[in-house]
Design a protein around this motif. Sequence first.
Motif, short mmCIF file in Angstrom:
data_model
loop_
_atom_site.label_atom_id
_atom_site.label_comp_id
_atom_site.label_asym_id
_atom_site.label_seq_id
_atom_site.Cartn_x
_atom_site.Cartn_y
_atom_site.Cartn_z
N LEU A 241 0.82 -1.22 0.00
CA LEU A 241 0.00 0.00 0.00
C LEU A 241 0.85 1.27 0.00
O LEU A 241 0.32 2.38 0.06
CB LEU A 241 -0.93 0.02 1.21
CG LEU A 241 -1.92 -1.15 1.33
CD1 LEU A 241 -2.89 -0.90 2.47
CD2 LEU A 241 -2.67 -1.37 0.03
N CYS A 242 2.17 1.11 -0.05
CA CYS A 242 3.08 2.27 -0.06
C CYS A 242 3.57 2.52 -1.48
O CYS A 242 4.18 1.66 -2.10
CB CYS A 242 4.26 2.01 0.87
SG CYS A 242 3.79 1.79 2.59
N ILE A 243 3.28 3.70 -1.99
CA ILE A 243 3.66 4.08 -3.35
C ILE A 243 4.65 5.24 -3.26
O ILE A 243 4.32 6.32 -2.76
CB ILE A 243 2.42 4.51 -4.17
CG1 ILE A 243 1.40 3.37 -4.19
CG2 ILE A 243 2.83 4.91 -5.58
CD1 ILE A 243 0.08 3.76 -4.85
N HIS A 244 5.87 5.01 -3.73
CA HIS A 244 6.93 6.02 -3.63
C HIS A 244 7.30 6.55 -5.02
O HIS A 244 7.37 5.78 -5.98
CB HIS A 244 8.18 5.43 -2.97
CG HIS A 244 7.91 4.75 -1.66
ND1 HIS A 244 7.32 5.41 -0.60
CD2 HIS A 244 8.12 3.48 -1.24
CE1 HIS A 244 7.21 4.57 0.42
NE2 HIS A 244 7.68 3.39 0.05
N GLY A 245 7.53 7.84 -5.11
CA GLY A 245 7.93 8.45 -6.37
C GLY A 245 8.67 9.74 -6.12
O GLY A 245 9.76 9.74 -5.57
N TYR A 246 8.04 10.85 -6.47
CA TYR A 246 8.64 12.16 -6.21
C TYR A 246 7.53 13.15 -5.91
O TYR A 246 6.36 12.93 -6.28
CB TYR A 246 9.49 12.63 -7.40
CG TYR A 246 8.80 12.52 -8.75
CD1 TYR A 246 8.08 13.59 -9.28
CD2 TYR A 246 8.86 11.33 -9.48
CE1 TYR A 246 7.45 13.49 -10.49
CE2 TYR A 246 8.21 11.22 -10.71
CZ TYR A 246 7.51 12.30 -11.21
OH TYR A 246 6.87 12.20 -12.41
N ILE A 247 7.88 14.22 -5.25
CA ILE A 247 6.87 15.18 -4.80
C ILE A 247 6.50 16.12 -5.96
O ILE A 247 7.24 17.06 -6.26
CB ILE A 247 7.37 16.00 -3.59
CG1 ILE A 247 7.71 15.07 -2.43
CG2 ILE A 247 6.33 17.04 -3.18
CD1 ILE A 247 6.51 14.30 -1.89
N SER A 248 5.39 15.84 -6.60
CA SER A 248 4.93 16.71 -7.68
C SER A 248 3.46 16.41 -7.99
O SER A 248 2.93 15.35 -7.65
CB SER A 248 5.76 16.50 -8.95
OG SER A 248 5.42 15.28 -9.57
N TYR A 249 2.85 17.33 -8.66
CA TYR A 249 1.46 17.19 -9.13
C TYR A 249 1.36 16.01 -10.10
O TYR A 249 0.43 15.19 -10.03
CB TYR A 249 1.06 18.49 -9.81
CG TYR A 249 -0.30 18.50 -10.47
CD1 TYR A 249 -1.46 18.62 -9.73
CD2 TYR A 249 -0.40 18.40 -11.86
CE1 TYR A 249 -2.71 18.65 -10.34
CE2 TYR A 249 -1.64 18.44 -12.49
CZ TYR A 249 -2.80 18.56 -11.72
OH TYR A 249 -4.02 18.58 -12.33
N GLU A 250 2.35 15.90 -11.00
CA GLU A 250 2.33 14.84 -12.00
C GLU A 250 2.41 13.45 -11.37
O GLU A 250 1.73 12.52 -11.81
CB GLU A 250 3.48 15.03 -12.99
CG GLU A 250 3.36 16.27 -13.88
CD GLU A 250 3.72 17.57 -13.17
OE1 GLU A 250 3.41 18.64 -13.71
OE2 GLU A 250 4.31 17.50 -12.06
N MET B 222 -3.54 13.77 -7.17
CA MET B 222 -4.33 12.54 -7.05
C MET B 222 -5.80 12.80 -7.30
O MET B 222 -6.50 11.97 -7.90
CB MET B 222 -4.11 11.92 -5.67
CG MET B 222 -2.69 11.41 -5.45
SD MET B 222 -2.53 10.34 -4.01
CE MET B 222 -3.23 8.81 -4.67
N VAL B 223 -6.30 13.94 -6.85
CA VAL B 223 -7.70 14.28 -7.14
C VAL B 223 -7.92 14.32 -8.66
O VAL B 223 -8.90 13.78 -9.18
CB VAL B 223 -8.07 15.63 -6.50
CG1 VAL B 223 -9.43 16.11 -7.01
CG2 VAL B 223 -8.08 15.53 -4.98
N ASP C 294 0.73 18.20 -0.07
CA ASP C 294 -0.53 18.64 -0.67
C ASP C 294 -0.49 18.62 -2.19
O ASP C 294 -1.49 18.31 -2.85
CB ASP C 294 -0.87 20.05 -0.20
CG ASP C 294 -1.47 20.09 1.19
OD1 ASP C 294 -1.86 19.01 1.69
OD2 ASP C 294 -1.54 21.19 1.76
N ILE C 295 0.67 18.97 -2.78
CA ILE C 295 0.74 19.03 -4.24
C ILE C 295 0.52 17.64 -4.83
O ILE C 295 -0.06 17.49 -5.91
CB ILE C 295 2.07 19.64 -4.71
CG1 ILE C 295 2.04 19.95 -6.20
CG2 ILE C 295 3.25 18.75 -4.35
CD1 ILE C 295 1.01 20.99 -6.59
#
Length: 348
Positions: free
Chosen positions: A229-238, A268-269, A262-263
């Motif tokens: 359930l842990c999804i790691h990537g980078y902090i961005s809107y994309e 995700m929304v 928040d971004i």
Amino acid sequence: MKNVVRAKDVAKEAGVTAATVSYVLNEKSTVTISEDTQKRVWKAVKKLGYVPNQAAKTLSSSRGTGLGKSNLIGVVIPQTEPGKKFMFSNPFYGEFLSALEYGARLEGFHLLVSGVNADQSYIEIAKNRSLDGIIILGMYPSDEIQEYKKSGIPSVMVDCYCDHDHYFHSVRTDDRYGGYLATEYLIKNGHDRIAFVSGEVKEIGVNYMRYLGYKDALEEYGIPFDEKLCIHGYISYEFGIKAAEQLSKNSMGVTAVFATADIVAVGMVKGFRKEKVRVPQDISIIGFDDIYDSIICDPSITTIRQNVEAKGAAVADLIVSAAQSIDYPKKEIIIPIEIIERESVRKL
């Protein structure tokens, strides 16, 4: 130790704003200040013995490093995520730097903002520019820390967990507790399949601390931790869009998401909407930071608020104090956090 008189002290004595003090002392022709106000400011300057910063730098060599002659504060943003040109796609940095720049400018300082790659050293830049102080954002443990210590330049670490001997001044949020609060909030709203979506999780970093808080809450409420359930990537809107698309295709029973910025939550929304998944009717989201985008998002994002403006102002006050007095005592400032309830979490 003799207290350093600051522009804000003059402002308080004169009953004006720090900006007004700056305008009067710098004789800004573009700003009209009444004669009475100018007299009050100069009277306060004389009473408190205030020396405008540039003159103080000229008169003082107490720091002994030969570096403090520029009125420049360096802001270092390490490029911790590969392939990113800079981090300003995350509005957190814009809000933080805006408050920081304003606070520094009122005291006669200016910012030099630089991104630094993992294989680059900032110290030579700092020495060549004769920086009065350095602000370091989000640094991970590295040999570079020792170089900052050797430089003798006053430094403030922001959102860093690698200063184990408390050598540097520090301003941060209690990120582990924030991660716990976010996850507990979802649990109390009936969710027990909670995804954790974040940037890269490195040990002794902000994301890692929020990850530990997430696990703390699960353990306290007897909910088994599931690495899937842990999804790691980078902090961005994309990345937020991509994470939502991934969960939409394989939900694994997830009913709620803790996004560590928040971004990412805003992205995700958007991603869920593209996949015809409704927030919060089908899935709930809680973020972290309380940036402006979390307010104007539809639905607006329930989030863990750290006062970003207060953080920037605190850093400005701390680095200016340290730059003006080498004997300024070491400080660690923890910015309070709180839950801001909006529209993105549904009670089951």
